[in-house]
Design a protein around this motif. Structure first.
Motif, PDB file in Angstrom:
ATOM      1  N   ALA A  13     -24.496  32.635   8.648  1.00 26.92           N
ATOM      2  CA  ALA A  13     -25.355  33.425   7.771  1.00 26.92           C
ATOM      3  C   ALA A  13     -25.270  32.442   6.406  1.00 26.92           C
ATOM      4  N   ALA A  14     -26.432  32.774   5.606  1.00 21.55           N
ATOM      5  CA  ALA A  14     -26.533  31.958   4.286  1.00 21.55           C
ATOM      6  C   ALA A  14     -27.206  32.708   3.299  1.00 21.55           C
ATOM      7  N   SER A  15     -26.892  32.423   2.179  1.00 20.92           N
ATOM      8  CA  SER A  15     -27.693  33.041   1.033  1.00 20.92           C
ATOM      9  C   SER A  15     -28.946  32.206   0.755  1.00 20.92           C
ATOM     10  N   ALA A  16     -29.910  32.565  -0.001  1.00 23.47           N
ATOM     11  CA  ALA A  16     -31.180  31.760  -0.278  1.00 23.47           C
ATOM     12  C   ALA A  16     -31.109  30.592  -0.655  1.00 23.47           C
ATOM     13  N   ALA A  17     -30.148  30.175  -1.506  1.00 29.26           N
ATOM     14  CA  ALA A  17     -30.075  28.768  -2.424  1.00 29.26           C
ATOM     15  C   ALA A  17     -28.892  28.279  -1.217  1.00 29.26           C
ATOM     16  N   ALA A  18     -28.480  28.561  -0.256  1.00 27.05           N
ATOM     17  CA  ALA A  18     -27.364  27.643   0.450  1.00 27.05           C
ATOM     18  C   ALA A  18     -27.967  26.371   0.878  1.00 27.05           C
ATOM     19  N   PRO A  19     -27.107  25.224   0.788  1.00 31.46           N
ATOM     20  CA  PRO A  19     -27.673  23.961   1.469  1.00 31.46           C
ATOM     21  C   PRO A  19     -28.182  24.067   2.959  1.00 31.46           C
ATOM     22  N   GLU A  20     -29.071  23.378   3.567  1.00 30.77           N
ATOM     23  CA  GLU A  20     -29.707  23.359   4.939  1.00 30.77           C
ATOM     24  C   GLU A  20     -28.748  23.122   6.037  1.00 30.77           C
ATOM     25  N   THR A  21     -27.573  22.436   5.434  1.00 30.76           N
ATOM     26  CA  THR A  21     -26.692  21.970   6.654  1.00 30.76           C
ATOM     27  C   THR A  21     -26.278  23.027   7.627  1.00 30.76           C
ATOM     28  N   ARG A  22     -26.549  22.801   9.230  1.00 34.82           N
ATOM     29  CA  ARG A  22     -26.127  23.850   9.963  1.00 34.82           C
ATOM     30  C   ARG A  22     -24.892  23.537  10.379  1.00 34.82           C
ATOM     31  N   ALA A  23     -24.514  22.346  10.781  1.00 36.58           N
ATOM     32  CA  ALA A  23     -23.477  21.856  11.370  1.00 36.58           C
ATOM     33  C   ALA A  23     -22.265  21.402  10.303  1.00 36.58           C
ATOM     34  N   LEU A  24     -21.102  21.477  10.179  1.00 40.18           N
ATOM     35  CA  LEU A  24     -20.331  20.911   9.186  1.00 40.18           C
ATOM     36  C   LEU A  24     -18.797  20.756   9.996  1.00 40.18           C
ATOM     37  N   ILE A  72      -9.065  27.597  -2.971  1.00 41.60           N
ATOM     38  CA  ILE A  72      -9.788  26.810  -3.733  1.00 41.60           C
ATOM     39  C   ILE A  72      -9.787  25.409  -2.979  1.00 41.60           C
ATOM     40  N   LEU A  73     -10.979  24.771  -2.815  1.00 41.21           N
ATOM     41  CA  LEU A  73     -11.201  23.507  -2.074  1.00 41.21           C
ATOM     42  C   LEU A  73     -11.387  22.351  -2.884  1.00 41.21           C
ATOM     43  N   ASP A  74     -10.855  21.193  -2.538  1.00 46.27           N
ATOM     44  CA  ASP A  74     -11.351  19.889  -3.310  1.00 46.27           C
ATOM     45  C   ASP A  74     -12.853  19.508  -2.788  1.00 46.27           C
ATOM     46  N   GLY A  75     -13.642  19.606  -3.810  1.00 51.65           N
ATOM     47  CA  GLY A  75     -15.113  19.203  -3.583  1.00 51.65           C
ATOM     48  C   GLY A  75     -15.413  17.575  -3.632  1.00 51.65           C
ATOM     49  N   GLU A  76     -14.342  16.867  -3.553  1.00 55.62           N
ATOM     50  CA  GLU A  76     -14.431  15.425  -3.461  1.00 55.62           C
ATOM     51  C   GLU A  76     -13.850  14.835  -2.181  1.00 55.62           C
ATOM     52  N   GLU A  77     -13.493  15.877  -1.287  1.00 52.06           N
ATOM     53  CA  GLU A  77     -12.638  15.204  -0.023  1.00 52.06           C
ATOM     54  C   GLU A  77     -13.672  14.727   0.826  1.00 52.06           C
ATOM     55  N   GLU A  78     -13.392  14.210   1.850  1.00 55.59           N
ATOM     56  CA  GLU A  78     -14.037  13.340   2.773  1.00 55.59           C
ATOM     57  C   GLU A  78     -15.122  14.306   3.574  1.00 55.59           C
ATOM     58  N   VAL A  94     -16.553  16.931   2.727  1.00 58.05           N
ATOM     59  CA  VAL A  94     -17.797  17.423   1.937  1.00 58.05           C
ATOM     60  C   VAL A  94     -19.014  16.582   2.032  1.00 58.05           C
ATOM     61  N   PRO A  95     -20.183  17.229   2.346  1.00 59.74           N
ATOM     62  CA  PRO A  95     -21.338  16.524   2.433  1.00 59.74           C
ATOM     63  C   PRO A  95     -21.780  15.828   1.358  1.00 59.74           C
ATOM     64  N   ALA A  96     -22.304  14.688   1.409  1.00 61.06           N
ATOM     65  CA  ALA A  96     -22.557  13.724   0.112  1.00 61.06           C
ATOM     66  C   ALA A  96     -23.463  14.388  -0.683  1.00 61.06           C
ATOM     67  N   THR A  97     -24.381  15.193  -0.520  1.00 66.02           N
ATOM     68  CA  THR A  97     -25.287  15.833  -1.178  1.00 66.02           C
ATOM     69  C   THR A  97     -24.506  16.908  -2.062  1.00 66.02           C
ATOM     70  N   ARG A 128     -21.143  16.571  -2.835  1.00 67.30           N
ATOM     71  CA  ARG A 128     -20.439  16.003  -3.902  1.00 67.30           C
ATOM     72  C   ARG A 128     -21.365  15.316  -5.068  1.00 67.30           C
ATOM     73  N   GLU A 129     -22.307  14.792  -4.841  1.00 66.08           N
ATOM     74  CA  GLU A 129     -23.317  14.329  -6.012  1.00 66.08           C
ATOM     75  C   GLU A 129     -23.604  15.548  -6.891  1.00 66.08           C
ATOM     76  N   LEU A 130     -23.899  16.646  -6.526  1.00 65.63           N
ATOM     77  CA  LEU A 130     -23.939  17.742  -7.575  1.00 65.63           C
ATOM     78  C   LEU A 130     -22.629  18.316  -8.115  1.00 65.63           C
ATOM     79  N   GLY A 131     -21.512  17.678  -7.716  1.00 68.12           N
ATOM     80  CA  GLY A 131     -20.438  18.255  -8.374  1.00 68.12           C
ATOM     81  C   GLY A 131     -20.170  19.740  -8.221  1.00 68.12           C
ATOM     82  N   THR A 132     -20.188  19.819  -6.707  1.00 70.22           N
ATOM     83  CA  THR A 132     -20.118  21.182  -6.318  1.00 70.22           C
ATOM     84  C   THR A 132     -18.734  21.693  -6.274  1.00 70.22           C
ATOM     85  N   GLU A 133     -18.297  22.806  -6.875  1.00 73.92           N
ATOM     86  CA  GLU A 133     -16.972  23.131  -7.043  1.00 73.92           C
ATOM     87  C   GLU A 133     -16.774  24.485  -5.621  1.00 73.92           C
ATOM     88  N   LEU A 134     -15.728  24.394  -4.909  1.00 72.71           N
ATOM     89  CA  LEU A 134     -16.010  25.374  -3.529  1.00 72.71           C
ATOM     90  C   LEU A 134     -14.702  26.112  -3.618  1.00 72.71           C
TER      91      LEU A 134
END
Length: 219
Positions: A132-143, A155-161, A163-166, A168-174
């Motif tokens: 399930a995902a909120s309205a603004a969640a990334p479209e990624t289905r498989a992770l 709290i996860l490191d948003g720069e780890e391998e 993490v999808p490239a998009t 990381r590009e947005l500087g997403t805190e996780l």
């Protein structure tokens, strides 16, 4: 346009008022203030403010940091200003129909923890997938989530391998927390920050733990 500005400031009488005055003089209309964390003489506060059309958010940083001892952690657009959804209301909505509770929960989480998005991810032994995902969640289905199963909120490191490239590009805190069992987790993201604080993680874990007891068959 509305913005969420997170500030660190000395936990002293009048300091938050001085920040509010400085923001007001810069043309910002303060709509809400939330205490995120306090301790060791420092306070972390979130302020939702509205700027007149044409004003750049940089003025918020300049104004806030004009007050001695104040640092701005992050400024980002914020669309949830008038939403008064809080934990109890969300739990009540989930409980009203547990069969659709997972979708209701994941839509409500970003309003409570002021994240950009939220999703629930499961692992069937062959890989992680979105439940399930909120309205603004990334479209990624498989992770690919090497940290699953997860037995405690983190709290996860948003720069780890992984993490999808998009992201990381947005500087997403996780941040993530188990939802009833280690192989089903709530994953939340804040593109552009600010970083999740320990108090926010504890709040998220507590809320998720309550909701997990309500949900039926994972939905």
């Amino acid at each position: 346009m509305s913005f969420l500005i997170r500030v660190q400031l000395p936990d002293e009488p009048g300091k938050l008022g001085a920040v509010a005055t400085a923001l007001g003089e810069a043309g910002a209309d303060i709509l809400s203030v939330d205490v995120v964390e306090r301790g060791s003489g420092v306070a972390i506060d979130d302020l939702v403010v509205e700027l007149p059309s044409g004003r750049l958010p940089d003025v918020l940083i300049t104004a806030a940091e004009s007050i001695d001892g104040v640092e701005v952690d992050a400024v980002r657009p914020y669309a949830g200003v008038l939403d008064t959804f809080r934990e109890l209301e969300l739990v009540e909505d989930v409980a009203s129909d547990p069969s659709t509770g997972l979708d209701v929960f994941v839509q409500g989480v970003p309003r409570i923890v002021r994240s950009g998005w939220a999703m629930v991810v499961g692992d069937n032994g062959e890989g992680a997938f979105r439940l399930a995902a909120s309205a603004a969640a990334p479209e990624t289905r498989a992770l690919r989530l090497p940290w699953l199963p997860l037995d405690h909120a983190a709290i996860l490191d948003g720069e780890e391998e992984w993490v999808p490239a998009t992201w990381r590009e947005l500087g997403t805190e996780l941040a993530a927390t188990p939802l009833g069992k280690p192989d089903r987790v709530l994953l939340v993201g804040r593109p552009g920050g600010p970083m999740f604080r320990a108090s926010e993680l504890a709040r998220l874990a507590h809320l998720t733990g309550i909701v997990a007891t309500i949900l039926v068959d994972g939905r």
